[in-house]
Design an enzyme around this catalytic site. Structure first.
Site, short mmCIF file in Angstrom:
data_model
loop_
_atom_site.label_atom_id
_atom_site.label_comp_id
_atom_site.label_asym_id
_atom_site.label_seq_id
_atom_site.Cartn_x
_atom_site.Cartn_y
_atom_site.Cartn_z
N TYR A 15 10.96 2.03 0.23
CA TYR A 15 11.39 2.54 -1.08
C TYR A 15 12.83 3.02 -1.11
CZ TYR A 15 10.23 7.05 1.11
OH TYR A 15 10.15 8.13 1.95
N ARG A 45 -3.51 3.02 -17.53
CA ARG A 45 -2.78 2.17 -16.59
C ARG A 45 -2.40 0.85 -17.25
NH1 ARG A 45 -2.07 1.15 -11.02
NH2 ARG A 45 -2.63 -0.93 -10.30
N ARG A 74 -3.82 4.99 -10.73
CA ARG A 74 -5.26 5.09 -10.94
C ARG A 74 -5.66 6.57 -10.95
NH1 ARG A 74 -4.27 0.88 -7.41
NH2 ARG A 74 -4.98 -1.16 -8.13
N HIS A 90 1.04 -3.59 -6.89
CA HIS A 90 0.40 -4.87 -6.61
C HIS A 90 1.13 -5.65 -5.52
CE1 HIS A 90 -1.50 -4.90 -10.89
NE2 HIS A 90 -2.12 -4.09 -10.05
N HIS A 146 -8.83 4.42 -17.38
CA HIS A 146 -8.14 3.31 -16.72
C HIS A 146 -7.27 2.52 -17.71
CE1 HIS A 146 -7.53 0.86 -13.18
NE2 HIS A 146 -7.71 -0.23 -13.89
N LYS A 180 -6.32 2.03 -3.61
CA LYS A 180 -7.21 0.87 -3.62
C LYS A 180 -6.60 -0.28 -2.82
CE LYS A 180 -9.81 -2.09 -6.77
NZ LYS A 180 -10.11 -2.41 -8.18
#
Length: 447
Positions: free
Chosen positions: A407, A375, A287, A398, A372, A312
């Protein structure tokens, strides 16, 4: 064993838990401190009116520790009064609910901002406040909440969509607040309004949410993405913007003395940091706020990650393909500024990309393209390549924070290959006919 009296020291030490809970006083029965998962504390009084089988009533005395609110001692005295009145059959909670049913929409919005939105992120709350002030209060603010009907909400939706709340106001010496309205704004504001009325229902202010049954406009989010040809157009303009510069867009009404006199001065080179930000948005699927607020300390060149402390969806790790790593490695660092994408203010990041983005999309003929949408384009390239939605979702952040935080095992798994493949495809389109490095190659210089 003596029951413990709830005091200020105990309240100060109460910690947030996964779920809301109440720490009750063992001396003043019915007095307690409610602690929400967000850490917000409220001092409350709980009682029954009409005997053992009657409904439980709760009265929020005040938020604890908030400037302007009563002290702990004052709140405890107020709770004593409420509980004493309850013993005499006086239902304080019912009276407050009745009084609040007479409140205006503007007053309800103010109540919601203080007491009903502590579960939201600060950036979301800031957006909500803007919609409340610019749209909801302007059109419905003076109306009593008990009088608002479904027809009122439907009319509100149409009015915002038609631009009745549109403004262009000067804010401060240099800033402007431009509110355009439109169907997208109308839809999102009505959804917020519905949430505010849901809060009113939950608090017992009103019995029914007037937003129920109101059909909103389709947001249209997520539908725009770049085709292969458009990617090439954008890449060509990005190269032009950082090398020879973009042609000046002369304003016919501008004073002639401010116009460049020589042809070679009639082009504008866009900041390399702004260009890098746009490329990174395309190559990572991040984002805009995540890239603009990115710090060098969050870039892990060794393992190829961005370690974002906040986004977010909370903390997350972003996998970097080789082209994105190369952009970061070649981008100059500014002494004394911890941010990757620097702005004009010393030690601060660039605040937005509105002006360069408008110049670039106008030159590329992509007038309807939003930042946006980059993305969405990242995701669409991955989906078109046959990658599973689960992998795409993880690359976009997500997945749950617990999964994305681990990771270390991603280095050579399908997620790593997917990230490299998407970034390489986009980089190739941006570069045009020129040869680009293989996706698995990384730059030797880590900056």
């Amino acid at each position: 064993m003596a029951r413990r009296k709830l005091n200020k020291s105990i309240v100060d030490r109460l910690q947030a838990r996964e779920r809301e809970y109440v720490e009750w006083c063992g001396v003043l029965r019915g007095f307690g401190c409610r602690v929400r998962p967000s850490g917000v504390k409220s001092l409350i009084a709980q009682y029954r009116v009409g005997g053992r089988n009657s409904a439980v009533r709760k009265v929020t005395i005040c938020k604890y520790g908030v400037p302007g609110c009563p002290s702990y001692e004052e709140a405890r005295k107020e709770a004593e009064k409420v509980l004493a009145r309850a013993k005499l059959g006086d239902d304080v909670a019912a009276q407050k609910a009745k009084d609040r049913a007479e409140m205006t929409v503007a007053q309800l919005c103010d109540d919601y901002v203080v007491n009903g939105s502590d579960h939201k992120k600060p950036s979301t709350n800031a957006t909500d406040k803007g919609r409340i002030e610019r749209h909801i209060k302007k059109l419905l603010g003076s109306k009593r909440i008990g009088e608002v009907t479904r027809a009122d909400v439907e009319k509100f939706l149409r009015d915002v969509a038609d631009g009745k709340t549109a403004t262009d106001e000067k804010t401060g010496k240099f800033g402007r607040a431009i509110v355009k309205g439109g169907k997208g704004t109308a839809t999102r504001t009505v959804r917020l309004l519905g949430g505010i009325f849901s809060y009113a229902v939950a608090r017992g202010y009103i019995e029914k949410n007037p937003r129920i049954g109101v059909k909103v406009y389709a947001d249209g989010k997520g539908e725009r993405y770049l085709s292969a040809m458009e990617l090439e157009q954008l890449g060509e303009v990005l190269r032009e913007a950082e090398t020879t510069g973009l042609p000046w867009q002369l304003n016919d009404s501008a004073n002639s003395k401010h116009r460049p006199k020589q042809a070679e001065h009639q082009r504008e080179i866009i900041s390399e940091h702004a260009i890098a930000a746009i490329r990174l948005l395309l190559l990572t699927g991040c984002r805009a706020g995540e890239i603009l607020n990115l710090k060098w300390s969050q870039v892990d060149f060794e393992r190829g990650f961005l370690n974002l402390a906040d986004s977010k969806t909370g903390a997350k790790t972003v996998l970097l393909g080789a082209p994105a790593l190369q952009i970061l490695a070649e981008l100059p660092r500014i002494a004394g500024n911890p941010y990757v994408i620097v702005g004009e203010r010393k030690g601060r990041p660039r605040s937005d990309l509105k002006r360069p983005w408008k110049r670039i999309t106008s030159r590329a003929g992509l007038h309807d393209l939003r930042l946006h949408d980059l993305r969405h384009s990242y995701a669409s390239v991955g989906a078109a390549s046959g990658m599973g939605l689960g992998i795409i979702g993880k690359l976009l952040g997500h997945a749950s924070p617990a999964t994305t935080a681990r990771y270390s095992h991603f280095a050579d798994d399908p997620l790593r290959r997917a990230s490299n493949s998407i970034a390489a495809t986009i980089a190739a389109a941006l570069a045009g006919p020129a040869e680009v490095p293989l996706a698995h190659e990384r730059p030797a210089d880590h900056g």
